[in-house]
Design a protein around this motif. Sequence first.
Motif, mmCIF file in Angstrom:
data_model
loop_
_atom_site.group_PDB
_atom_site.id
_atom_site.type_symbol
_atom_site.label_atom_id
_atom_site.label_comp_id
_atom_site.label_asym_id
_atom_site.label_seq_id
_atom_site.Cartn_x
_atom_site.Cartn_y
_atom_site.Cartn_z
ATOM 1 N N UNK A 166 0.813 -1.215 0.000
ATOM 2 C CA UNK A 166 0.000 0.000 0.000
ATOM 3 C C UNK A 166 0.849 1.271 0.000
ATOM 4 N N UNK A 167 2.160 1.118 0.194
ATOM 5 C CA UNK A 167 3.027 2.287 0.376
ATOM 6 C C UNK A 167 3.633 2.816 -0.921
ATOM 7 N N UNK A 168 3.718 1.989 -1.939
ATOM 8 C CA UNK A 168 4.362 2.412 -3.185
ATOM 9 C C UNK A 168 3.364 3.138 -4.075
ATOM 10 N N UNK A 169 3.756 4.292 -4.565
ATOM 11 C CA UNK A 169 2.907 5.074 -5.460
ATOM 12 C C UNK A 169 3.773 5.760 -6.510
ATOM 13 N N UNK A 170 3.225 5.910 -7.687
ATOM 14 C CA UNK A 170 3.869 6.775 -8.667
ATOM 15 C C UNK A 170 3.767 8.218 -8.186
ATOM 16 N N UNK A 171 4.717 9.073 -8.558
ATOM 17 C CA UNK A 171 4.559 10.499 -8.254
ATOM 18 C C UNK A 171 3.239 11.013 -8.820
ATOM 19 N N UNK A 172 2.651 11.985 -8.147
ATOM 20 C CA UNK A 172 1.334 12.499 -8.544
ATOM 21 C C UNK A 172 1.292 12.895 -10.011
ATOM 22 N N UNK A 173 2.354 13.508 -10.490
ATOM 23 C CA UNK A 173 2.362 14.006 -11.867
ATOM 24 C C UNK A 173 2.537 12.903 -12.907
ATOM 25 N N UNK A 174 2.688 11.646 -12.446
ATOM 26 C CA UNK A 174 2.772 10.521 -13.378
ATOM 27 C C UNK A 174 1.535 9.628 -13.326
ATOM 28 N N UNK A 175 0.614 9.931 -12.421
ATOM 29 C CA UNK A 175 -0.568 9.092 -12.280
ATOM 30 C C UNK A 175 -1.618 9.459 -13.324
ATOM 31 N N UNK A 176 -2.410 8.489 -13.766
ATOM 32 C CA UNK A 176 -3.489 8.777 -14.721
ATOM 33 C C UNK A 176 -4.460 9.799 -14.152
ATOM 34 N N UNK A 177 -4.988 10.640 -15.018
ATOM 35 C CA UNK A 177 -5.918 11.680 -14.585
ATOM 36 C C UNK A 177 -7.017 11.846 -15.622
ATOM 37 N N UNK A 178 -8.257 11.961 -15.132
ATOM 38 C CA UNK A 178 -9.382 12.161 -16.042
ATOM 39 C C UNK A 178 -9.341 13.538 -16.694
ATOM 40 N N UNK A 179 -8.662 14.490 -16.047
ATOM 41 C CA UNK A 179 -8.633 15.861 -16.553
ATOM 42 C C UNK A 179 -7.394 16.157 -17.384
ATOM 43 N N UNK A 180 -6.489 15.196 -17.485
ATOM 44 C CA UNK A 180 -5.244 15.414 -18.218
ATOM 45 C C UNK A 180 -5.173 14.407 -19.356
ATOM 46 N N UNK A 181 -5.162 14.907 -20.583
ATOM 47 C CA UNK A 181 -5.195 14.014 -21.733
ATOM 48 C C UNK A 181 -3.837 13.557 -22.221
ATOM 49 N N UNK A 182 -2.760 13.966 -21.552
ATOM 50 C CA UNK A 182 -1.421 13.638 -22.032
ATOM 51 C C UNK A 182 -0.950 12.301 -21.461
ATOM 52 N N UNK A 199 17.331 0.655 -11.198
ATOM 53 C CA UNK A 199 18.770 0.937 -11.186
ATOM 54 C C UNK A 199 19.237 1.303 -9.783
ATOM 55 N N UNK A 200 18.466 2.150 -9.091
ATOM 56 C CA UNK A 200 18.845 2.571 -7.745
ATOM 57 C C UNK A 200 18.798 1.410 -6.759
ATOM 58 N N UNK A 201 17.809 0.539 -6.924
ATOM 59 C CA UNK A 201 17.720 -0.637 -6.050
ATOM 60 C C UNK A 201 18.860 -1.610 -6.316
ATOM 61 N N UNK A 202 19.395 -1.555 -7.541
ATOM 62 C CA UNK A 202 20.463 -2.476 -7.897
ATOM 63 C C UNK A 202 20.002 -3.910 -7.973
ATOM 64 N N UNK A 203 18.715 -4.066 -8.242
ATOM 65 C CA UNK A 203 18.137 -5.407 -8.267
ATOM 66 C C UNK A 203 17.346 -5.616 -9.546
ATOM 67 N N UNK A 204 17.377 -6.841 -10.042
ATOM 68 C CA UNK A 204 16.522 -7.171 -11.180
ATOM 69 C C UNK A 204 15.079 -7.358 -10.727
ATOM 70 N N UNK A 205 14.923 -7.662 -9.427
ATOM 71 C CA UNK A 205 13.598 -7.947 -8.879
ATOM 72 C C UNK A 205 13.332 -6.975 -7.730
ATOM 73 N N UNK A 206 12.892 -5.761 -8.046
ATOM 74 C CA UNK A 206 12.734 -4.696 -7.057
ATOM 75 C C UNK A 206 11.459 -4.878 -6.240
ATOM 76 N N UNK A 207 11.603 -4.874 -4.910
ATOM 77 C CA UNK A 207 10.438 -4.982 -4.033
ATOM 78 C C UNK A 207 9.522 -3.777 -4.210
ATOM 79 N N UNK A 208 10.117 -2.593 -4.378
ATOM 80 C CA UNK A 208 9.310 -1.388 -4.574
ATOM 81 C C UNK A 208 8.444 -1.513 -5.823
#
Length: 244
Positions: A166-182, A199-208
């Motif tokens: 429940x803790x992982x989220x995309x940044x707000x400006x990357x989330x789908x939006x009904x008001x943003x058509x881009x 890349x930052x996790x340094x893992x092929x299988x990132x928990x995040x």
Amino acid sequence: MPNSLEVVREKLQATAKNAHIVKKGSLVSDADGTYSVGPIVRRPFYEGGRAQFTLDRGPFRTAKAYYLACAQRELDCSRTLFVQSASPSYQKDLEDSSLQVERCVGLLSDLVNRCEGLDDDDPVLAPFSLDIHDIGLKNILVAPDDHTRIVAIVDWQFVNIHPLWCCARLPTWLRPSLSDGDEPTKSRLSTIFRAEIARLDGLDDSTFLHALDATEDARGTLDDLADYDAFRDAFLLLPALENM
């Protein structure tokens, strides 16, 4: 002398080491300077006059217990709306709305009971972790002579403890939006974001990234729907639950 950010980090690490984070709730600072998990501080439990109601605010031992409490919260709050002195027409409107609330609560409870991966059935993403999504740039203090050096993070009152999924989220400006058509641009940038996390996790299988994917399944939908006001937003909540 350690800065305030280092002090917070050390205390949080000590809290985790002492296994205090085994409940879903909100982070509280105890009198001795340590941290523990107390009743959840989340707007649906307090806004709109709900702070005065006797509701189960936890802390909760399991995610399932929390979401069932969210359903019960809506039922309890709707029942407080009935007053003896109201006009018959107003009482009739309340009764009709109450039926919708009860329908929403029943469907939400059913979704909780059949939703997979909430707790121990997902041992990787079920453990509790810090959710700091209410912290924005305004809460991060940097050194005046080096704006890349964080010296403090303030306003921790809305930091909650949730399962990792429940803790992982995309940044707000990357989330789908009904008001943003881009959406194509957002999709492209989301791919770049995920690649950078890997890349930052340094893992092929990132928990995040696994947790990020989990927020897009039934668990993420449940978490979103559990924040709705079933009386005010039944026209949105009921169709969503009926389609689950």
